[in-house]
Design an enzyme around this catalytic site. Structure first.
Site, PDB file in Angstrom:
ATOM      1  N   GLY A   1      38.002  34.318  40.953  1.00 53.28           N
ATOM      2  CA  GLY A   1      38.050  33.146  41.818  1.00 53.28           C
ATOM      3  C   GLY A   1      39.472  32.620  41.825  1.00 53.28           C
TER       4      GLY A   1
ATOM      5  N   ASP B   1      47.679  35.051  42.743  1.00 51.11           N
ATOM      6  CA  ASP B   1      47.315  33.918  41.890  1.00 51.11           C
ATOM      7  C   ASP B   1      48.161  33.894  40.626  1.00 51.11           C
ATOM      8  OD1 ASP B   1      45.319  33.090  43.682  1.00 51.11           O
ATOM      9  OD2 ASP B   1      43.865  34.469  42.794  1.00 51.11           O
TER      10      ASP B   1
END
Length: 297
Positions: free
Chosen positions: A39, A245
């Protein structure tokens, strides 16, 4: 120590490794399957914590085995999960195909992330105590806007990753200090094919823009200085999942530590270069000593 808050998603990544991704209507045989906590929110939280920050995660997981494992993974990396609530619904999942070139294609099912449509009691306090708030778009937009507005009220730097790409309202953009997008995201947001043109257009919406260019490095634009192009270390990519990320988490730490922008971007690129040489998202993210060694190599 640097304090970073992350408002965003937690997903269990269901990853299939294949020689090449299937075309529409085609079946291919994969060589391996893994479940990896991920995520975009959780990934950025883990990346920032491993890069040396004190990190708090704001979001939600389901009341299931995936939720338990994702919370444990965050905590194992040093992320505070007191603001990660448990919801009576399935956890979010990301269904990922990774080919032998290290490229990927992803389908996200929000699950518990879809319930994060507002700031819960205590969330604003977590944001207010941070140096930087990291935001993405895998939770409902009202919560992202509320988080950005809270950060602005308390003088906290905001960094937005516009993924998955969607139209961004002015009430969000007006409260963003730095937008970090990859080439495809920048092109979609600005409706421009060239990364420089896209970045220049996005600079009309936010004060600073970074467009990541994969193996070509990154492009940085601000309104009061000449553009910078920062090269990436030359490495052989195994899996690019989570590399963006990793870059954002490491960049947030570097900026909060007041590194000059060129050094901060190079440091973040070193972190991302380490991540792409390993399989998985959260499992691939390097710790600070590894980043320092890559950066000085």
């Amino acid at each position: 120590m640097t304090q970073i808050a992350v408002l965003g998603s937690t997903n269990m990544d269901l990853v299939a490794y294949v020689e090449r991704a299937p075309q529409l209507g085609e079946t291919v045989t994969g060589r391996e399957f893994r479940t990896v906590p991920g995520g975009k929110g959780a990934n950025q939280a883990i990346a920032a914590a491993r890069a040396g920050a004190t990190v708090s995660m704001i979001g939600a997981v389901g009341h299931d085995a995936y939720g338990v494992r994702m919370r444990e993974t965050l905590e194992h990396s040093g992320v505070d999960t007191d603001s990660l609530r448990t919801i009576d619904c399935p956890s979010g999942t990301a269904h990922i195909v990774v080919d032998d070139e290290g490229g990927n294609a992803i389908v996200v099912i929000p699950g518990a992330n879809g319930t994060v449509d507002h700031l819960a009691p205590g969330d604003e306090g977590v944001i207010a105590s941070a140096d930087t708030l990291l935001l993405q778009l895998e939770i409902p937009l009202p919560a992202v806007v509320a988080g950005a507005e809270a950060a602005r009220r308390h003088g906290v730097r905001t960094i937005l990753t516009p993924s998955p790409t969607r139209t961004l309202p002015s009430e969000l953009l007006d409260n963003i200090d730095l937008l970090v997008a990859n080439e495809r995201e920048a092109a979609a947001l600005a409706d421009r094919a060239d990364p420089r043109d896209a970045a220049a257009d996005l600079l009309g919406l936010v004060p600073q823009v970074v467009v990541t260019l994969g193996a070509a490095g990154s492009l940085y634009l601000t309104r009061d200085a000449a553009p910078l192009v920062i090269p990436a270390p030359r490495v052989t990519a195994v899996d690019s999942t989570g590399a963006g990320d990793t870059f954002v988490g490491a960049l947030a730490v570097a900026l909060a530590e007041e590194k000059p922008i060129r050094e901060a971007l190079s440091w973040a690129a070193a972190a991302a270069a380490l991540a792409v040489q390993r399989e998985g998202a959260s499992t691939s993210m390097p710790y600070r000593p590894e980043i320092e060694a890559q950066y000085t190599a």
